[in-house]
Motif scaffolding. Sequence first.
Motif, PDB file in Angstrom:
ATOM      1  N   SER A   1       0.807  -1.232   0.000  1.00 52.39           N
ATOM      2  CA  SER A   1       0.000   0.000   0.000  1.00 52.39           C
ATOM      3  C   SER A   1       0.833   1.272   0.000  1.00 52.39           C
ATOM      4  O   SER A   1       0.381   2.321  -0.487  1.00 52.39           O
TER       5      SER A   1
ATOM      6  N   LEU B   1       1.393   2.892   2.622  1.00 53.95           N
ATOM      7  CA  LEU B   1       0.885   3.710   3.731  1.00 53.95           C
ATOM      8  C   LEU B   1       1.852   3.671   4.917  1.00 53.95           C
ATOM      9  O   LEU B   1       2.523   2.660   5.134  1.00 53.95           O
TER      10      LEU B   1
ATOM     11  N   LEU C   1      -5.905   1.956  14.748  1.00 50.73           N
ATOM     12  CA  LEU C   1      -5.969   3.133  13.896  1.00 50.73           C
ATOM     13  C   LEU C   1      -5.557   4.376  14.669  1.00 50.73           C
ATOM     14  O   LEU C   1      -5.421   4.343  15.889  1.00 50.73           O
TER      15      LEU C   1
ATOM     16  N   TYR D   1      -9.495  -3.365   4.699  1.00 49.30           N
ATOM     17  CA  TYR D   1      -9.436  -1.996   5.214  1.00 49.30           C
ATOM     18  C   TYR D   1      -8.197  -1.282   4.669  1.00 49.30           C
ATOM     19  O   TYR D   1      -8.276  -0.141   4.192  1.00 49.30           O
TER      20      TYR D   1
ATOM     21  N   ASP E   1      -8.519  -0.348   1.052  1.00 50.70           N
ATOM     22  CA  ASP E   1      -9.440   0.771   0.831  1.00 50.70           C
ATOM     23  C   ASP E   1      -8.830   2.121   1.203  1.00 50.70           C
ATOM     24  O   ASP E   1      -9.342   3.167   0.790  1.00 50.70           O
ATOM     25  N   GLN E   2      -7.754   2.108   1.984  1.00 53.15           N
ATOM     26  CA  GLN E   2      -7.081   3.364   2.330  1.00 53.15           C
ATOM     27  C   GLN E   2      -6.113   3.815   1.238  1.00 53.15           C
ATOM     28  O   GLN E   2      -5.623   4.942   1.267  1.00 53.15           O
TER      29      GLN E   2
END
Length: 201
Positions: A21, A23, A57, A72, A75-76
């Motif tokens: 990701s 992230l 989170l 999850y 989707d971020q």
Amino acid sequence: MKLYYSAGACSLAPHIVLEESGLPYEAISAPTKTKALPDGSDYRKVNPLGYVPYLTLDDGSGIRECAVIVQYIADQAPEKNLAPANGTRARYALMSWLNFIATEVHKSFAPLFQPGMPDAAKELSKEKIAARLKWVDGELAGKNYLMGPDFSVADAYLFTVTNWAKPMNIDLSLYPNVVAWRERMAARPAVQRAMKAEGLI
């Protein structure tokens, strides 16, 4: 985000997905046997169930269960195409794969890790795993990944679970499409980074 993981456990799947990701996140070791976090505190104070993975989170809330966590994360970072868009037919196909991996493959391995489990029960589990892997092998024919030409979070989950085949003396060479797919997965930089971070390679 903070990912609580135990080296080589199913938490490797969201670890891989986080690497895919791009992230920002922190990975925190929460060994399944000791439940002791690096600071000496009891992991069960974070997740009372005591198993991994668990994702906290930034607002302090948490998400448990591998199949949910990987979605999850995907989707971020929608631009990474790690999961089809919510509400699409393709997303339901992904959820079908995730549920199949969780309930038919992952859970079938569980008795093999259980101390005191009778050998007969372990053999029954191995027979079920073999049947499921044979089906997956057929589904992978002509495909690069489970969903087709592109990697998805389901691949991270199945790769993690099939890593357990070797220590459990399950011969994957019977499933050539699975073997070829695993080689593609192992070559992915995100997979290598996550495995190195967990001390697996």
